[in-house]
Design a protein around this motif. Structure first.
Motif, PDB file in Angstrom:
ATOM      1  N   LEU A  69     -13.894 -26.710 -64.350  1.00  0.00           N
ATOM      2  CA  LEU A  69     -13.883 -25.371 -64.952  1.00  0.00           C
ATOM      3  C   LEU A  69     -15.063 -25.216 -65.904  1.00  0.00           C
ATOM      4  O   LEU A  69     -15.773 -24.204 -65.864  1.00  0.00           O
ATOM      5  N   CYS A  70     -15.272 -26.230 -66.743  1.00  0.00           N
ATOM      6  CA  CYS A  70     -16.399 -26.223 -67.697  1.00  0.00           C
ATOM      7  C   CYS A  70     -17.724 -26.105 -66.947  1.00  0.00           C
ATOM      8  O   CYS A  70     -18.583 -25.307 -67.324  1.00  0.00           O
ATOM      9  N   SER A  71     -17.861 -26.917 -65.917  1.00  0.00           N
ATOM     10  CA  SER A  71     -19.084 -26.910 -65.114  1.00  0.00           C
ATOM     11  C   SER A  71     -19.299 -25.524 -64.514  1.00  0.00           C
ATOM     12  O   SER A  71     -20.396 -24.970 -64.570  1.00  0.00           O
ATOM     13  N   SER A  72     -18.211 -24.957 -63.977  1.00  0.00           N
ATOM     14  CA  SER A  72     -18.270 -23.618 -63.373  1.00  0.00           C
ATOM     15  C   SER A  72     -18.648 -22.586 -64.434  1.00  0.00           C
ATOM     16  O   SER A  72     -19.482 -21.715 -64.187  1.00  0.00           O
ATOM     17  N   LEU A  73     -18.021 -22.714 -65.621  1.00  0.00           N
ATOM     18  CA  LEU A  73     -18.326 -21.773 -66.716  1.00  0.00           C
ATOM     19  C   LEU A  73     -19.783 -21.908 -67.148  1.00  0.00           C
ATOM     20  O   LEU A  73     -20.455 -20.901 -67.378  1.00  0.00           O
ATOM     21  N   ASN A  74     -20.266 -23.163 -67.249  1.00  0.00           N
ATOM     22  CA  ASN A  74     -21.678 -23.381 -67.615  1.00  0.00           C
ATOM     23  C   ASN A  74     -22.603 -22.724 -66.611  1.00  0.00           C
ATOM     24  O   ASN A  74     -23.588 -22.086 -66.987  1.00  0.00           O
ATOM     25  N   THR A  75     -22.255 -22.893 -65.316  1.00  0.00           N
ATOM     26  CA  THR A  75     -23.055 -22.266 -64.258  1.00  0.00           C
ATOM     27  C   THR A  75     -23.058 -20.753 -64.453  1.00  0.00           C
ATOM     28  O   THR A  75     -24.113 -20.116 -64.391  1.00  0.00           O
ATOM     29  N   LYS A  76     -21.850 -20.190 -64.708  1.00  0.00           N
ATOM     30  CA  LYS A  76     -21.747 -18.733 -64.898  1.00  0.00           C
ATOM     31  C   LYS A  76     -22.545 -18.289 -66.111  1.00  0.00           C
ATOM     32  O   LYS A  76     -23.205 -17.247 -66.078  1.00  0.00           O
ATOM     33  N   VAL A  77     -22.475 -19.080 -67.194  1.00  0.00           N
ATOM     34  CA  VAL A  77     -23.236 -18.749 -68.408  1.00  0.00           C
ATOM     35  C   VAL A  77     -24.733 -18.759 -68.104  1.00  0.00           C
ATOM     36  O   VAL A  77     -25.465 -17.841 -68.495  1.00  0.00           O
ATOM     37  N   ASP A  78     -25.177 -19.806 -67.374  1.00  0.00           N
ATOM     38  CA  ASP A  78     -26.590 -19.892 -66.984  1.00  0.00           C
ATOM     39  C   ASP A  78     -26.992 -18.683 -66.137  1.00  0.00           C
ATOM     40  O   ASP A  78     -28.049 -18.083 -66.359  1.00  0.00           O
ATOM     41  N   GLU A  79     -26.114 -18.341 -65.169  1.00  0.00           N
ATOM     42  CA  GLU A  79     -26.401 -17.185 -64.306  1.00  0.00           C
ATOM     43  C   GLU A  79     -26.486 -15.916 -65.147  1.00  0.00           C
ATOM     44  O   GLU A  79     -27.412 -15.111 -64.975  1.00  0.00           O
ATOM     45  N   ALA A  80     -25.513 -15.737 -66.056  1.00  0.00           N
ATOM     46  CA  ALA A  80     -25.490 -14.546 -66.913  1.00  0.00           C
ATOM     47  C   ALA A  80     -26.756 -14.490 -67.767  1.00  0.00           C
ATOM     48  O   ALA A  80     -27.354 -13.422 -67.943  1.00  0.00           O
ATOM     49  N   GLU A  81     -27.157 -15.662 -68.282  1.00  0.00           N
ATOM     50  CA  GLU A  81     -28.373 -15.758 -69.104  1.00  0.00           C
ATOM     51  C   GLU A  81     -29.589 -15.324 -68.281  1.00  0.00           C
ATOM     52  O   GLU A  81     -30.431 -14.555 -68.751  1.00  0.00           O
ATOM     53  N   ALA A  82     -29.665 -15.824 -67.037  1.00  0.00           N
ATOM     54  CA  ALA A  82     -30.775 -15.482 -66.138  1.00  0.00           C
ATOM     55  C   ALA A  82     -30.784 -13.977 -65.872  1.00  0.00           C
ATOM     56  O   ALA A  82     -31.835 -13.334 -65.938  1.00  0.00           O
ATOM     57  N   VAL A  83     -29.591 -13.429 -65.603  1.00  0.00           N
ATOM     58  CA  VAL A  83     -29.484 -11.982 -65.342  1.00  0.00           C
ATOM     59  C   VAL A  83     -29.934 -11.200 -66.571  1.00  0.00           C
ATOM     60  O   VAL A  83     -30.667 -10.221 -66.459  1.00  0.00           O
ATOM     61  N   ARG A  84     -29.490 -11.678 -67.764  1.00  0.00           N
ATOM     62  CA  ARG A  84     -29.854 -10.984 -69.003  1.00  0.00           C
ATOM     63  C   ARG A  84     -31.369 -11.034 -69.225  1.00  0.00           C
ATOM     64  O   ARG A  84     -31.982 -10.025 -69.583  1.00  0.00           O
TER      65      ARG A  84
END
Length: 151
Positions: A69-84
């Motif tokens: 879950l943490c790994s998935s959340l980190n990936t999502k955070v990274d993706e969100a950061e990239a999108v931002r």
């Protein structure tokens, strides 16, 4: 009397033998009880260990799930950061284009105003010329009138 002594000794030995036998039986019974207690305890300990192990397995599974879950959340955070970041870049580009466009409009407006001024100036000159021509025509008419009156 010697035989009595022997009988007394025999009786004492028999008594001691009985006492020892009884004592041994008591010890054996106590040991059997201890062994039974120990067996119960061992079984209980085994059950406790199995319980602890299954709880440990569950905890490890939960930990693995949380890690995923943490790994998935980190990936999502990274993706969100990239999108931002991408959105920020796009917004910056749009602002830059808007600035350039506004500057372009300002230049267009300035050019338009300059052309308008030139047209007005030309108009004024033309009006002045027209005025002079009209004045000359009036003078000419007056001269013609004078000429007629002289004849």
């Amino acid at each position: 009397g010697g035989e009595d002594l022997f009988a007394v000794l025999e009786r004492r030995i028999a008594q001691q033998r009985d006492d020892l036998k009884a004592h041994r039986e008591t010890i054996e019974e106590t040991m059997n009880q201890d062994v039974q207690l120990l067996e119960v305890r061992v079984k209980q300990d085994e059950a406790d260990l199995k319980d602890i192990y299954s709880k440990y397995r569950l905890a490890m599974d939960e930990l693995a799930r949380l890690r995923a879950l943490c790994s998935s959340l980190n990936t999502k955070v990274d993706e969100a950061e990239a999108v931002r970041e991408e959105a920020r870049g796009t917004a910056d580009e749009a602002r830059e284009r808007e600035r350039e466009s506004a500057a372009g409009h300002a230049a267009d407006v300035a050019l338009f105003e300059k052309q308008l001024r030139l047209l007005r100036d030309k108009d004024r000159v033309e009006c002045e010329q027209t005025g002079k021509v009209e004045a000359l025509e009036v003078a000419l008419d007056a001269a013609k009138v004078d000429l007629h009156s002289l004849r």
